[in-house]
Design an enzyme around this catalytic site. Structure first.
Site, PDB file in Angstrom:
ATOM      1  CD  GLU A 113      10.995  11.138   8.337  1.00  0.00           C
ATOM      2  OE1 GLU A 113      11.397  11.521   7.235  1.00  0.00           O
ATOM      3  OE2 GLU A 113      10.675  11.907   9.255  1.00  0.00           O
ATOM      4  CD  GLU A 124      11.538  12.930  15.229  1.00  0.00           C
ATOM      5  OE1 GLU A 124      11.032  13.794  14.488  1.00  0.00           O
ATOM      6  OE2 GLU A 124      12.373  12.103  14.827  1.00  0.00           O
TER       7      GLU A 124
HETATM    8  C1  XIL Z   1      14.174  18.444  11.767  1.00  0.00           C
HETATM    9  C2  XIL Z   1      14.908  19.452  12.645  1.00  0.00           C
HETATM   10  O1  XIL Z   1      14.113  19.748  13.742  1.00  0.00           O
HETATM   11  C3  XIL Z   1      15.210  20.712  11.832  1.00  0.00           C
HETATM   12  O2  XIL Z   1      16.039  21.593  12.600  1.00  0.00           O
HETATM   13  C4  XIL Z   1      15.917  20.353  10.539  1.00  0.00           C
HETATM   14  O3  XIL Z   1      16.084  21.519   9.762  1.00  0.00           O
HETATM   15  C5  XIL Z   1      15.128  19.326   9.762  1.00  0.00           C
HETATM   16  O4  XIL Z   1      14.893  18.184  10.578  1.00  0.00           O
HETATM   17  N1  XIL Z   1      11.508  14.080  11.517  1.00  0.00           N
HETATM   18  C6  XIL Z   1      12.759  13.787  12.003  1.00  0.00           C
HETATM   19  C7  XIL Z   1      13.641  14.886  12.487  1.00  0.00           C
HETATM   20  O5  XIL Z   1      13.097  12.602  12.154  1.00  0.00           O
HETATM   21  O6  XIL Z   1      14.992  14.614  12.268  1.00  0.00           O
HETATM   22  C8  XIL Z   1      13.266  16.206  11.856  1.00  0.00           C
HETATM   23  O7  XIL Z   1      14.058  17.230  12.491  1.00  0.00           O
HETATM   24  C9  XIL Z   1      11.787  16.470  11.997  1.00  0.00           C
HETATM   25  C10 XIL Z   1      10.985  15.412  11.296  1.00  0.00           C
END
Ligand code: XIL
Length: 364
Positions: free
Chosen positions: A153, A258
């Site tokens: 990001e 994701e």
């Molecule tokens: C999220 C997790 O799912 C949560 O449990 C945590 O509290 C915050 O992070 N983008 C990403 C992930 O790259 O690491 C994030 O994961 C969601 C958004």
């Protein structure tokens, strides 16, 4: 809450047939299929979810345990207890094990950027810390974790570089440096730039420029991760298709890293997967707290089928498709009173119509 097949309108016999089908089998000639695991799954506490993971998936990602905060909470202290169990779980079950993530602006402790007096450190000191962290973490799992989200990001929605602490203290070459350190630590690992909403034109352009620049400089970046935190009506399938094609053209691999689909209508226009923004969103939006109505359940199935048709079209460049969680109950999208239903398995671990639709997309 039970989301039985009766309540979803899909004949039970059909659900049962497809419950025996598995995602990993259905896509075995196309790409790996994965899920992000939380601590209860990694430790084996959540027996039902673990059974589902073993049956359905052939790659795993760590939802949190490999982020800077848990793994390196203090300057001179690493804690690999949970991360080690995660990697062992994957290896024991013959799965492709993913690493997420070393350089990000979230879930990274303040001390990383400060000296003992709370003042920002200088460029060289931060580069040294970054290198130590990357070498220690990626080096520990060398040859066992096969791909890493090296930088997560780094872009704003308009395609410019995010003014993170990394950027402010080191300057824009922090990205190149992160990839170089990661490559030193494990020359065989696939190295990813990972981000959300790259389907949007300005941000995608920024990512394309960034990757072109890095490749021109000989930086060892090999893949782009499209996070895939999607909505019911965003992005369009055309946008998804064009996005994958744009990155494929650069000669990098693509993964959906994701995947989930937020079904709860937002109270404001929001395409972001920024965890800070999402946390403040729609408190009390309990639209589907009593379960997902049948028409939405079917619409979600259709949405997933459409997306998988696009992924299949690009199976030559897509190495894996990973869901951000196993069952709806695990999902990070259940925040602040929102009961969400973004994945393929319901809160009881039962396959949803979306599961059947995805399996069918593979069979086409
Ligand atoms: C999220 C997790 O799912 C949560 O449990 C945590 O509290 C915050 O992070 N983008 C990403 C992930 O790259 O690491 C994030 O994961 C969601 C958004």
């Amino acid at each position: 809450m039970s989301m039985s097949s009766a309540s979803t309108g899909v004949p039970t016999a059909l659900t049962n047939v497809h419950a025996q089908a598995t995602l990993k089998d259905a896509f075995k000639n196309d790409f790996l299929i994965g899920a992000a695991l939380n601590e209860a799954e990694i430790t084996g506490q959540n027996i039902n979810a673990v059974a589902l993971v073993k049956a359905q998936f052939n790659t795993i990602s760590p939802e949190n345990v490999l982020k800077w905060e848990p793994v390196h909470p203090e300057p001179d202290r690493y804690d690999f207890a949970a991360a080690d169990r995660y990697v062992e779980f994957g290896q024991k079950n013959g799965m492709f094990v993913v690493g997420h993530t070393v350089v990000w602006h979230n879930q990274t402790p303040e001390w990383v950027f400060q000296d003992g007096n709370g003042k920002d450190i200088d460029r060289d000191t931060l580069l040294r810390r970054m290198r130590d962290h990357i070498h220690t973490v990626i080096g520990r799992y060398k040859g066992r974790i096969k791909d890493w989200d090296v930088v997560n990001e780094a872009l704003n929605e308009d395609g410019t570089l995010r003014q993170s602490r990394w950027m402010k203290i080191i300057g824009e070459d922090y990205i190149a440096k992160a990839f170089e350190f990661a490559h030193e630590a494990d020359p065989e690992a696939e190295l990813y730039y990972n981000d959300f909403a790259l389907e949007e034109e300005p941000k995608r352009k920024g990512a394309v420029e960034l990757i072109k620049k890095l490749k021109a400089r000989g930086v060892p970046i090999t893949a782009v991760g499209l996070q895939g935190h999607l909505k019911m009506d965003w992005p369009t399938l055309e946008q998804e298709d064009a996005t994958i094609a744009d990155f494929a053209r650069l000669g990098v691999k693509v993964a959906i890293t994701e995947l989930d689909i937020d079904v709860v209508p937002a109270t404001q226009e929001n395409k972001t997967a920024d965890i800070n923004v999402n946390a403040q969103l729609v408190a009390g939006a309990d639209t589907y707290s009593k379960g997902l109505p049948d028409d939405v359940q079917q619409a979600l199935a259709k949405r997933y089928a459409g997306l998988f048709e696009v992924y299949l079209k690009h199976r030559d460049v897509i190495g894996r498709v990973t869901f951000w969680g196993v069952t709806d109950g695990d999902s990070w999208l259940n925040t602040q009173g929102r009961v969400n239903h973004p994945l393929l398995f319901d809160r009881d671990g039962q396959p949803k119509p979306a599961f059947t639709a995805v399996i069918r997309a593979a069979a086409k």
